[in-house]
Write an enzyme that holds these catalytic residues in place. Sequence first.
Site, PDB file in Angstrom:
ATOM      1  N   ASN A 454       0.636  -1.235   0.119  1.00  0.00           N
ATOM      2  CA  ASN A 454       0.284  -0.077   0.157  1.00  0.00           C
ATOM      3  C   ASN A 454       0.704   1.044  -0.096  1.00  0.00           C
ATOM      4  O   ASN A 454       2.168   1.112  -0.493  1.00  0.00           O
ATOM      5  CB  ASN A 454      -0.862  -0.238   1.574  1.00  0.00           C
ATOM      6  CG  ASN A 454      -0.343  -0.148   2.530  1.00  0.00           C
ATOM      7  OD1 ASN A 454       1.110  -0.579   2.745  1.00  0.00           O
ATOM      8  ND2 ASN A 454      -0.864   0.854   3.651  1.00  0.00           N
ATOM      9  N   CYS A 456       1.931   3.357   2.466  1.00  0.00           N
ATOM     10  CA  CYS A 456       2.942   2.754   3.190  1.00  0.00           C
ATOM     11  C   CYS A 456       4.081   2.504   3.732  1.00  0.00           C
ATOM     12  O   CYS A 456       4.589   1.463   4.415  1.00  0.00           O
ATOM     13  CB  CYS A 456       2.847   3.961   4.933  1.00  0.00           C
ATOM     14  SG  CYS A 456       2.003   5.229   4.670  1.00  0.00           S
ATOM     15  N   GLU A 458       2.845  -1.241   4.118  1.00  0.00           N
ATOM     16  CA  GLU A 458       3.183  -1.698   5.015  1.00  0.00           C
ATOM     17  C   GLU A 458       1.662  -3.449   5.445  1.00  0.00           C
ATOM     18  O   GLU A 458       2.236  -3.839   6.615  1.00  0.00           O
ATOM     19  CB  GLU A 458       2.809  -1.970   7.175  1.00  0.00           C
ATOM     20  CG  GLU A 458       1.132  -1.521   7.254  1.00  0.00           C
ATOM     21  CD  GLU A 458       0.597   0.119   6.765  1.00  0.00           C
ATOM     22  OE1 GLU A 458      -0.104   0.360   6.679  1.00  0.00           O
ATOM     23  OE2 GLU A 458       1.950   0.831   5.308  1.00  0.00           O
TER      24      GLU A 458
END
Length: 768
Positions: A454, A456, A458
Amino acid sequence: MHVIKRSGRKENLDISKIRVVIDFACKGLNVDPLELEADAHIQFREGITTKEIQQLLIRTAAEKISPQTPDWQYVAARLLLYDLYKDVGHLRGYKVKDKLNGRYKPYNPDSFYDLIKTYTEKGIYGEYLLENYTKDEIDELARYINPDRDLLFNYVGIKILCDRYLVRDEEGKIIELPQEMYMLIAMSLAVPEKKEDRIRWAKIFYDVLSKHEVSLATPTLMNARRPFTQLSSCFVLTVDDDLYDIFDNVQKAGMISKFAGGLGIYLGKIRATGAPIRKFKGASSGVLPVVKILNDVMVYVDQLGMRKGSASITLDIWHKDILDFLEVKTNVGDERKKAHDIHPAVSIPDLFMKRLRERLEGKEVYWTLLDPYYCKNVKDGKNLEDFYGEEFEELYQHLEKTLPDYAKRQVDPFELFKRLLSVIFETGEPYVFFRDTANKLNPNKHAGMVYSSNLCMEIVQNMSTTTHLEDKLLEDGTIIHKKKSGDVVVCNLGSINLGKVHTKEDLERVMPILVRMLDNVISINFYAIKEAEYTNKRYRAIGIGVSNYHYLLVKEGISWESEEHLKFANSLFERIAYYAIKSSMELAKERGKYPLFDGSDWSKGIFFGRTPEENQTMSTNGLDWIGLAEDVKKYGIRNAYLLALMPTGSTSLIIGATPSVDPIFAKFYKEENMSGILPQVPPEVDKYFWHYKSAYHIDQRWSIRAAAERQKWIDQAQSLNLFIDPENIDGPTLLSYYMMAWELGLKTVYYVRSRSLTDIEECESCSA
C-alpha cells in the site's frame, strides 16, 4: 492597562486572574510560573484582548520547551486547553469559571446530549448516534467522561488535535472537547455491539483511547461520529491491461481520495511502450501516461482542500518500462514523463536479488526486462506476474530465452539497481517490495496473491483485478454495467502505545479491545467503492501496529545498537502476535470466522510460515503456541490479516509518543506542518537524555536486524524507514542495506530519509 474580554467588554487588567491560569498550567510540573508571567507580561499592551493574552502565554511557554525543561510542553498544552474550554463553552452557551477552584468544571456533562442533537440536525454528526443511543444513555456516557485525562496531552498533541481532528461547525469553530471526541468515537465504534452491551463497550473503548493506551488511524479519528464513516486508511488497486479497467481504476482512485483514503496501485500488468494494440505493432505508449493520469487525479481530488490525494504506484523490476518509471520524480530528463506527486515503488523477486548478488561477486550475469504483453497465458491461463517463487523463476527464465528481441531488453542488474539507488539518494524513493518473501509467507495464499503493498508499505494482502462482464441497455434508457469484483485491499489500522502497554498482562487486557474496535470499523465503514466493501467483508483484515517503540527501549535501558535490542524486539513482538491471534480467535467464537478461513495457513495451525511446534521452540515468553494453534483450527479467527507496523506520524504526536518503530529524529527539533512550527522532544528526555540516540547517528544495520526480529512475528509488513547522512554514506553501503533487508526476510523498505531531504511527506493515511 485595559483588556478586552471575549464578550467585547472592556475592563482593567487583573494580574490575579492571569496568575490563576498560570498556576493551573504549572501545577505539579518542574517549571517556574513566575518566569512565564514575567516573560509574557513584557508583551502586554493597552487594549489587548484576553484571547491575545492567552495566545501570548501559550507561545511563551512553547518557546521555553527544551530537552532540559520538557515540562513546558505540558504548560503550553494546559494553556491551550484552557483557551479551548473557554471558546467551546462560549459557543455552546455554558459558563467556564475564571477561578479554577474545586468547583471549576471545564466540561459540562449536561450539554453533551444537546451537542449531539444540535449538530446531528445540522448534518455534522451522523444520525446513527441518536438512533443507537437514548438520551439517558448519552447522559450516562457524558458523566463517564474524565476531563483530567486532558492533562496527558503535551502541547504538540493538543495543537494538532485542535487544528485537524476536533469537529468544527459551518463557520470553522471547534464544537467538541478532546474527551468528548474520544467518547463520540467510542460510541460510534460500539454501534455494532448488542444493544444490552453497547454502553459497556463504549466505556471500554473510551478508556483505552483517552488513556492513550491505543490509537486509531487518522481517518477513524476524523470520521467516526461524522455522517460518512470512511474509517479505513488505505486501499490497494490492481489495474488490468485493459483500457476500460485502467479508467475504471482511475475513477476508483478519485472516489477513494475524495473520502481521504490513501492508495497503493499496481500497474505491472499494463503492457510496455511499443507493445501492439489490437495487433498494431508499436502502438502502446506504456505505463508512464497512466502514471501521469493518476498523478493528476491525486492533485485534483485534494480531500476537501485539506491535503493532496496520495498514492504509491508499483511496477515490477522486470517490466520493460522500469527505467523510465524510476525517473518519474527526479529533476532531470523529459518533464513530459514526470509525475512529481505520486510515490513510486518497485516490486523485486528473489531471482533479481540472486543475480545482483552474483554480479557483485564478479560473475557475468544479466537481467532481462520483459513486456507483460508477451507474458500472458504462460501457464494455466495465468500471466507471469501471477506467479512467485520457483514457479516464477522457471517461467521467467523460459521467457527470457524464448521471447523475440523486440519483447525484451537485457540490462546489467548492478547498473539497474545502481540507478535505483541514485534515485533514492535524490528523492528518498522508490519504495521496495520483496514479492517472493511476501507471497511465501502470505497466510491466505490459498485465496490469491500479492502484487504490491500500500501507500506506506506495511500492508501485504491478496489483490486481484475486477472482471468487466457486460454493458446492458434497457428500454427506458437505463444502462447497467455488470462486473465481477476483484480484491481491493482495505487497511483498517490501529496501534498500541508501547510506552503504556507492553507486558503480557497489559497486552492480554488491551489487545482484545483493539481487535474488537478494528473489527467494528469494518462493520460500520462507509465504502467509496463496492469492491472495497466486498473485499473487506470477505477477509475482515486489520492492521495492528505500535508507537513509542524507541521510548520503550530507553525506558528499559536498552541501547538501539545492541544484541539486547534484537532479543527484546523478538520477545516483545512474540507477545504482541500471540495476543493478537488469541483475541481474533476469541472474537471468532462470538461472531464467526472470516469467510475465507478454510484452507488458509491459519486453518492448518501454521503461523508466520511456521508450525506450532516451531513457534513453541522459538518462544521466549513461555506462551502456549501449540494450544493456540489447536484453538484456531477449532474456532477459526475473525480477521484474515492481523499485524502491520504502519507509520504513526500524526497520531504519535497526539499522544506524545515516538513514531512507530522509528528512532527519534533528534532530542530537540522543530517540525513545520499544517499546525505551524512545533517544538518537539521525545518522552521523558530530561530523564533519559543520554539513552536516546537520534536516527541519523544510528548504524542502520541495527535497525534492519531489529526489523528482521520483529518480522518473524508479523503476518504483514513494516513501514521501515532508513535514515542516512548523505555526507557519510556511499552507494555500496546503501546497497548493502537493501541486500541485508532481503537476506534477513523483510518484505518491504519504505523511505530512505536523508538530512538533505526536508520535503518528505509523512503518510497521514496510515497514521495510527
